[in-house]
Design an enzyme around this catalytic site. Structure first.
Site, PDB file in Angstrom:
ATOM      1  CG  ASP A 200      -1.479   1.284   1.324  1.00  0.00           C
ATOM      2  OD1 ASP A 200      -2.563   1.261   0.708  1.00  0.00           O
ATOM      3  OD2 ASP A 200      -1.141   1.769   2.807  1.00  0.00           O
ATOM      4  CB  THR A 348      -2.196   3.640  -4.202  1.00  0.00           C
ATOM      5  OG1 THR A 348      -2.312   5.601  -2.356  1.00  0.00           O
ATOM      6  CG2 THR A 348      -2.389   4.401  -5.252  1.00  0.00           C
ATOM      7  CG  ASP A 410      -4.051  -0.987   3.071  1.00  0.00           C
ATOM      8  OD1 ASP A 410      -4.578  -0.945   2.128  1.00  0.00           O
ATOM      9  OD2 ASP A 410      -3.456  -0.139   4.037  1.00  0.00           O
TER      10      ASP A 410
HETATM   11  P1  ADP Z   1      -4.453   4.280   0.134  1.00  0.00           P
HETATM   12  O1  ADP Z   1      -5.010   2.981  -0.808  1.00  0.00           O
HETATM   13  O2  ADP Z   1      -3.326   5.733  -0.533  1.00  0.00           O
HETATM   14  O3  ADP Z   1      -4.498   4.232   1.380  1.00  0.00           O
HETATM   15  P2  ADP Z   1      -7.038   5.329   0.668  1.00  0.00           P
HETATM   16  O4  ADP Z   1      -8.520   4.259   0.085  1.00  0.00           O
HETATM   17  O5  ADP Z   1      -7.456   5.437   2.080  1.00  0.00           O
HETATM   18  O6  ADP Z   1      -5.143   5.645  -0.445  1.00  0.00           O
HETATM   19  O7  ADP Z   1      -7.929   6.695  -0.242  1.00  0.00           O
HETATM   20  C1  ADP Z   1      -7.609   7.298  -1.464  1.00  0.00           C
HETATM   21  C2  ADP Z   1      -7.796   8.602  -1.977  1.00  0.00           C
HETATM   22  O8  ADP Z   1      -9.487   8.729  -1.164  1.00  0.00           O
HETATM   23  C3  ADP Z   1      -7.173   9.865  -0.837  1.00  0.00           C
HETATM   24  O9  ADP Z   1      -6.138  10.247  -1.550  1.00  0.00           O
HETATM   25  C4  ADP Z   1      -7.882  10.675  -0.882  1.00  0.00           C
HETATM   26  O10 ADP Z   1      -7.748  11.401  -2.526  1.00  0.00           O
HETATM   27  C5  ADP Z   1      -9.732   9.607  -0.855  1.00  0.00           C
HETATM   28  N1  ADP Z   1     -10.521  10.361   0.173  1.00  0.00           N
HETATM   29  C6  ADP Z   1     -10.241   9.117   1.115  1.00  0.00           C
HETATM   30  N2  ADP Z   1     -10.467   9.189   2.358  1.00  0.00           N
HETATM   31  C7  ADP Z   1     -10.846  11.058   2.339  1.00  0.00           C
HETATM   32  C8  ADP Z   1     -11.266  11.430   3.550  1.00  0.00           C
HETATM   33  N3  ADP Z   1     -11.112  11.343   4.672  1.00  0.00           N
HETATM   34  N4  ADP Z   1     -11.000  13.245   3.158  1.00  0.00           N
HETATM   35  C9  ADP Z   1     -10.162  13.495   1.821  1.00  0.00           C
HETATM   36  N5  ADP Z   1     -10.129  12.446   1.073  1.00  0.00           N
HETATM   37  C10 ADP Z   1      -9.930  11.271   1.711  1.00  0.00           C
HETATM   38 MG    MG Z   2      -3.146   2.740   3.726  1.00  0.00          MG
END
Ligand code: ADP
Ligand code: MG
Length: 517
Positions: A200, A348, A410
């Protein structure tokens, strides 16, 4: 004894067992931190080696968390107790290690099977020996039964029972010493032959500690502060790293906000909350699309940084631009995994541009970006099925895949992967879904876990060989096969030989303790 500091700054001594949540504790230089808590006053460096295996002391000041059992070095700290007893980090770790030592690797089944067979062999060969020396080649009842007993003593699968558990016990404590918690031995067992490690991005390869670098306002009626205030009101409820950064920024700018009502998170997209009667939406383009807000291209040309759009009702107000840092150990981790012959993929929910930039810097083989949590599982499944991008069907075979992650999003993929590895600083669900937990949140420990897995495997096989192999010579010797050369194994020698094989097995397992990961 701990020093409890009362409200009126009067310090009294109490025993550690009497501490409860909310107590203020004064920890003087050189003392052990008596319970988990948060520093409210003072500054010091604390040696956390017993929990993380990291020998470099960590600086602690107001607001930082401290762990019970770690050692305070030079300063004095006033700590507010947050967890005691069974709830404490140390107690949790001990519980995890215990549980892990109870989980059995698959090879244990092999050992159990072999033990069953040996028991059958013991009885059959023992009887056979008696029948031969009594009826076929009559040498007297005493001679025949002595030999039969020696055979049974020799064949008894004692060492076999010790072969695997001795290794797994040492492996899990060696791992814990290095900041790797094994929750399930089966996970560690498969780790030796991985084809893919999927990482991730946010919080795993990067620190997951975003900083706000810019705020763009779209609506002329709004100021930067207003935008931040609305966003923080919603993000206040979220556990996401981006949310934390936005709330932090609002606090830093001394903006007062009241938490939004009716909060709802959309994993991988963003979140919604109500401020007064107005619906406030924060998140990425997908989130905006979902609620029917159009994002104008002119707002921001950011490519390689994360953008959180802020909308009120159907109106886009602006965007907050945030940046994360790649962990210093990430590049080396990817290189080391390659050296072990393992392919590396990055997974991601973040934007393609951001993901590809990070992927290029680290040299990962494949980048999957803008992936929603449910799709993350599918990508793991695809990789497991061997449906790799751009490969002809013929050359596809099932692959062993490990997933490394930290977030709520995840957790399903950690369960789906052959080996789920959670970053210690991550969320509880992630840790619950994983077979291995990296306490230090250092991705390089993935490599350590794989190395340990390979070493453990070799040890287990050696032990199985020692425990069963000696029977090849000892059983025929005991049965009197070599008697015509004057070689006969007496029962006491048989017992000694059997004990010797147990001792060899234990000693061989103990050698694992000296392994440097
Ligand atoms: P990663 O897989 O990199 O851990 P996430 O799946 O948690 O990322 O989030 C993906 C995208 O969703 C973030 O890059 C953001 O753009 C958006 N996102 C998710 N949760 C939030 C939140 N609470 N506030 C703002 N944006 C969010
Ligand atoms: Mg993460």
């Amino acid at each position: 004894m701990s020093n409890v500091k009362g409200q009126m700054s009067k310090v009294v001594n109490v025993v550690t067992e009497e501490l409860s949540k909310g107590d203020l504790v004064l920890v003087k230089p050189g003392e052990k931190v008596p319970a988990d808590g948060v520093v409210v006053e003072g500054e010091s460096s604390v040696n956390e080696a017993m929990i993380t295996g990291e020998s470099k002391p960590v600086t602690k000041s107001a607001g930082d968390e401290v762990i019970g059992g770690t050692i305070n070095n030079d300063g004095s700290l006033t700590v507010k107790v947050t967890k005691t007893g069974a709830e404490s980090a140390l107690a949790q770790i001990i519980k995890l290690v215990r549980q892990a030592q109870e989980t059995k690797p698959v090879v244990q089944m092999l050992a159990d099977k072999a033990a069953n067979w040996l028991t059958i062999i013991a009885i059959v060969v023992g009887l056979g020996t008696f029948i031969y020396w009594f009826f076929i080649n009559p040498s007297g009842a005493i001679f025949a039964s002595t030999l039969a007993i020696t055979v049974i003593v020799i064949t008894c699968p004692h060492a076999l029972g010790l072969a695997i558990p001795t290794v797994t016990t040492i492996t899990s404590s060696l791992a814990a010493k290095n900041g790797i918690l094994i929750r399930d031995m089966k996970g560690l067992e498969i780790a030796r032959k991985l084809d893919y490690v999927v990482l991730d991005k946010t919080g795993t390869l990067t620190k997951g500690e975003f900083g706000v670098v810019d705020i763009k306002v779209q609506d002329a009626g709004y100021k930067v502060q207003d935008l931040l205030k609305l966003a923080a009101a919603v993000e206040h409820h979220s556990e996401h790293a981006l949310a934390k950064a936005i709330v932090e920024e609002a606090k830093k700018s001394k903006i007062k906000f009241t938490a939004a009502k009716k909060f709802k998170a959309f994993p991988g997209k963003g979140a919604i909350g109500f401020v007064g009667k107005r619906k406030v939406v924060v998140g990425n383009r997908a989130m905006m699309k979902k609620v029917g807000v159009t994002v104008h291209r002119t707002l921001t040309t950011e490519h390689t940084r994360t953008v959180v759009y802020v909308a009120r009702d159907k109106r886009l107000l602006g965007a907050i631009i945030l940046e994360d840092q790649i962990r210093p150990e990430s590049k080396k981790t990817v290189d080391e995994l390659h050296r072990l012959g393992i392919k590396v993929a990055m997974l991601t929910g973040d934007k393609k541009e951001v993901a590809e930039e990070v992927g290029k810097k680290l040299g990962v083989d494949e980048v999957y970006a803008e992936v929603l949590p449910a799709e993350k599982v599918n990508i793991i499944k695809q990789l497991q099925a061997g449906e790799e991008k751009g490969l002809p069907r013929r050359s596809q075979r099932r692959r062993r895949v490990a997933m490394v992650g930290d977030g709520v999003n995840d957790a399903p993929s950690l369960t789906q992967a052959h080996v789920g590895i959670a970053i210690g600083a991550g969320t509880d669900v992630a840790i619950e879904s994983a077979e291995i937990v990296l306490v230090k949140s250092n991705p390089l420990d993935i490599v350590k876990a794989i190395t340990l897995s390979r070493k453990t495997d070799i040890k287990m096989k050696e032990n199985l060989a020692w425990a069963t192999g000696y029977n090849l010579i000892a059983i025929p010797a005991a049965a009197g096969v070599f008697s015509r050369f004057g070689i006969l194994l007496r029962p006491e020698w048989g017992a000694l030989l059997m004990s010797a094989s147990s001792i060899i097995v234990v000693a061989n397992a103990l050698r694992l303790r000296g392994v440097k990961l």
